[in-house]
Design a protein around this motif. Structure first.
Motif, PDB file in Angstrom:
ATOM      1  N   SER A 100       1.576  -1.002   0.663  1.00 51.34           N
ATOM      2  CA  SER A 100       0.106   0.202  -0.071  1.00 51.34           C
ATOM      3  C   SER A 100       0.960   1.249  -0.220  1.00 51.34           C
ATOM      4  N   SER A 111       3.714  -7.728   7.859  1.00 53.06           N
ATOM      5  CA  SER A 111       2.278  -8.045   7.621  1.00 53.06           C
ATOM      6  C   SER A 111       1.205  -7.902   6.788  1.00 53.06           C
ATOM      7  N   SER A 113      -1.632  -6.626   6.435  1.00 54.47           N
ATOM      8  CA  SER A 113      -1.864  -5.342   6.385  1.00 54.47           C
ATOM      9  C   SER A 113      -1.085  -4.297   5.687  1.00 54.47           C
ATOM     10  N   THR A 114      -0.596  -3.976   5.529  1.00 63.82           N
ATOM     11  CA  THR A 114       0.313  -3.672   5.039  1.00 63.82           C
ATOM     12  C   THR A 114       0.238  -3.610   3.269  1.00 63.82           C
ATOM     13  N   LYS A 116      -2.305  -3.388  -0.225  1.00 65.16           N
ATOM     14  CA  LYS A 116      -3.497  -3.125  -0.442  1.00 65.16           C
ATOM     15  C   LYS A 116      -4.211  -4.214  -1.808  1.00 65.16           C
ATOM     16  N   TRP A 118      -4.536  -7.823  -3.453  1.00 64.25           N
ATOM     17  CA  TRP A 118      -4.426  -9.604  -3.546  1.00 64.25           C
ATOM     18  C   TRP A 118      -5.021  -9.909  -4.584  1.00 64.25           C
TER      19      TRP A 118
END
Length: 128
Positions: A100, A111, A113-114, A116, A118
């Motif tokens: 991201s 992680s 979560s980093t 954005k 997929w």
């Protein structure tokens, strides 16, 4: 609309090799680091490898380090994961992901979560 499409998974015997590819569209590919994650049944998605936006640095989790190599071709909007000496414990669905953070040059990629965007994943099965 951003799309990441993985290919190259399959069934291979232990000790064999596979080369996963991920083609990106709808994304300024050369601006973003790319990563590979994997998820085995009943387990959380785990980081495998990542590469900087310019391809100059790569990072790996401990297990496949030395056996897997991540690379990218910004001209083709493609990232690869060359997997050698495969083991049964490498069996999982492998996902590529786009960071991201534009032009990020640090080493924090572990992680999910980093990331954005997929892909849908590609199955890798290693038989013993």
């Amino acid at each position: 609309q951003v799309q990441l499409v993985e290919s190259g998974g399959g069934l291979v015997q232990a000790g064999g090799s596979l080369n996963l590819s991920c083609v990106a569209s709808g994304l300024a590919f050369s601006m973003y680091g790319m990563g590979w994650f994997r998820q085995a049944p009943g387990r959380e998605r785990e980081f495998v490898a990542a590469i900087h936006w310019n391809g100059r640095s790569a990072y790996y989790t401990a297990s496949p380090k030395g056996r897997f190599t991540i690379s990218r071709d910004n001209a083709k909007n493609t990232v690869h994961l060359q997997m050698n000496s495969l083991k049964p414990e490498d069996t999982a669905v492998y996902y590529c992901a786009a960071d991201s953070r534009a032009y990020y040059s640090g080493g924090d990629y572990s992680s999910p979560s980093t990331f954005k965007h997929w892909g849908q994943g590609t199955q890798v099965t290693v038989s013993s």
